[in-house]
Enzyme design. Structure first.
Site, PDB file in Angstrom:
ATOM      1  N   ALA A  59     -37.305  35.638  31.211  1.00  0.00           N
ATOM      2  CA  ALA A  59     -36.216  36.522  30.793  1.00  0.00           C
ATOM      3  C   ALA A  59     -36.605  37.412  29.619  1.00  0.00           C
ATOM      4  O   ALA A  59     -36.126  38.543  29.516  1.00  0.00           O
ATOM      5  CB  ALA A  59     -34.977  35.696  30.451  1.00  0.00           C
ATOM      6  N   LEU A  60     -37.469  36.929  28.750  1.00  0.00           N
ATOM      7  CA  LEU A  60     -37.884  37.747  27.610  1.00  0.00           C
ATOM      8  C   LEU A  60     -38.683  38.969  28.035  1.00  0.00           C
ATOM      9  O   LEU A  60     -38.707  39.974  27.328  1.00  0.00           O
ATOM     10  CB  LEU A  60     -38.709  36.914  26.620  1.00  0.00           C
ATOM     11  CG  LEU A  60     -37.924  35.896  25.798  1.00  0.00           C
ATOM     12  CD1 LEU A  60     -38.866  35.043  24.965  1.00  0.00           C
ATOM     13  CD2 LEU A  60     -36.897  36.590  24.920  1.00  0.00           C
ATOM     14  N   VAL A  84     -31.167  31.338  32.341  1.00  0.00           N
ATOM     15  CA  VAL A  84     -31.611  30.519  31.216  1.00  0.00           C
ATOM     16  C   VAL A  84     -30.642  29.349  31.121  1.00  0.00           C
ATOM     17  O   VAL A  84     -29.442  29.546  30.909  1.00  0.00           O
ATOM     18  CB  VAL A  84     -31.623  31.320  29.897  1.00  0.00           C
ATOM     19  CG1 VAL A  84     -32.218  30.487  28.771  1.00  0.00           C
ATOM     20  CG2 VAL A  84     -32.383  32.632  30.065  1.00  0.00           C
ATOM     21  N   THR A  89     -34.057  22.279  22.986  1.00  0.00           N
ATOM     22  CA  THR A  89     -34.546  22.960  21.788  1.00  0.00           C
ATOM     23  C   THR A  89     -33.799  24.270  21.566  1.00  0.00           C
ATOM     24  O   THR A  89     -33.023  24.715  22.411  1.00  0.00           O
ATOM     25  CB  THR A  89     -36.058  23.270  21.915  1.00  0.00           C
ATOM     26  OG1 THR A  89     -36.236  24.267  22.926  1.00  0.00           O
ATOM     27  CG2 THR A  89     -36.845  22.017  22.262  1.00  0.00           C
ATOM     28  N   HIS A  91     -35.080  27.107  21.723  1.00  0.00           N
ATOM     29  CA  HIS A  91     -35.701  28.167  22.527  1.00  0.00           C
ATOM     30  C   HIS A  91     -34.657  28.867  23.388  1.00  0.00           C
ATOM     31  O   HIS A  91     -34.721  30.085  23.598  1.00  0.00           O
ATOM     32  CB  HIS A  91     -36.825  27.575  23.388  1.00  0.00           C
ATOM     33  CG  HIS A  91     -37.557  28.592  24.199  1.00  0.00           C
ATOM     34  ND1 HIS A  91     -38.326  29.577  23.624  1.00  0.00           N
ATOM     35  CD2 HIS A  91     -37.639  28.777  25.537  1.00  0.00           C
ATOM     36  CE1 HIS A  91     -38.852  30.331  24.570  1.00  0.00           C
ATOM     37  NE2 HIS A  91     -38.448  29.862  25.747  1.00  0.00           N
ATOM     38  N   ARG A 129     -22.409  30.743  39.556  1.00  0.00           N
ATOM     39  CA  ARG A 129     -22.421  32.141  39.150  1.00  0.00           C
ATOM     40  C   ARG A 129     -23.350  32.981  40.020  1.00  0.00           C
ATOM     41  O   ARG A 129     -23.105  34.158  40.256  1.00  0.00           O
ATOM     42  CB  ARG A 129     -22.818  32.250  37.677  1.00  0.00           C
ATOM     43  CG  ARG A 129     -21.675  31.845  36.768  1.00  0.00           C
ATOM     44  CD  ARG A 129     -22.140  31.423  35.376  1.00  0.00           C
ATOM     45  NE  ARG A 129     -21.001  31.073  34.539  1.00  0.00           N
ATOM     46  CZ  ARG A 129     -20.310  29.935  34.631  1.00  0.00           C
ATOM     47  NH1 ARG A 129     -20.635  29.026  35.541  1.00  0.00           N
ATOM     48  NH2 ARG A 129     -19.286  29.698  33.836  1.00  0.00           N
TER      49      ARG A 129
END
Length: 177
Positions: A59-60, A84, A89, A91, A129
């Site tokens: 995704a980044l 995501v 964590t 992240h 979704r």
């Protein structure tokens, strides 16, 4: 539960000239990504536009790929897809915030982008979704991109004759040099 709520959606539009839409997907959760792509592709085609799909590692990387395509290619609109799922964590927070921020910044620069990156707590929420037969967030992201493109085309009309004339042109109009 969000799945049982009724929400207003804008009526489906159509494109009046050839339109290419780039779907940029991070297929980390392949089954979820495939549902998102199916919804986005169907919506794009229903508008009369042509979709193309590319994959990126995560995704980044989605905003970067869209920015690169915007500079180096000739797409009219973009759809960002991925998922995501919260882990153990921080992240998750970084990926959610930074991918969203990147897409928002591109939108503010004039890119017509629909954000269909799901940010969820668990796989069940993601599937609900993503599924075309349920919330169809891929289709919703594609529709958002195309609605923004329609606004861009509406407002991007020629502005000739508006504003000030350069000094050289003004002199030629008055006959004074």
């Amino acid at each position: 539960m969000a799945g049982s709520e009724q929400h207003y959606t804008l009526p489906r539009g159509s494109v009046s000239k050839p339109t290419k839409v780039l779907i940029v997907v991070a297929p980390y959760y392949k089954d979820i990504a495939d549902e998102l792509i199916a919804g986005a592709t169907a919506e794009i085609e229903a508008w009369g536009a042509t979709p193309e799909v590319i994959e990126v590692p995560g995704a980044l990387e989605i905003p970067t790929a869209i920015a690169m395509a915007g500079r180096m290619s000739d797409y009219d609109a973009y759809v960002a897809l991925g998922c995501v799922i919260r882990g153990e964590t921080t992240h998750y927070d970084t990926v959610c915030n930074d991918s969203s921020r990147g897409i928002t910044l591109l939108g503010l620069q004039g890119f017509s982008i629909g954000n269909g990156i799901l940010t969820v707590e668990n796989r069940d929420q993601a599937l609900a979704r993503a599924r075309v037969a349920e919330q169809n967030k891929g289709g919703g992201a594609a529709a958002a991109a195309l609605h923004l493109l329609a606004l861009s085309r509406k407002w991007g009309a020629s502005k000739s004759g508006v504003g000030f004339l350069p000094v050289a042109d003004e002199a030629s109009l008055t006959g004074k040099a």
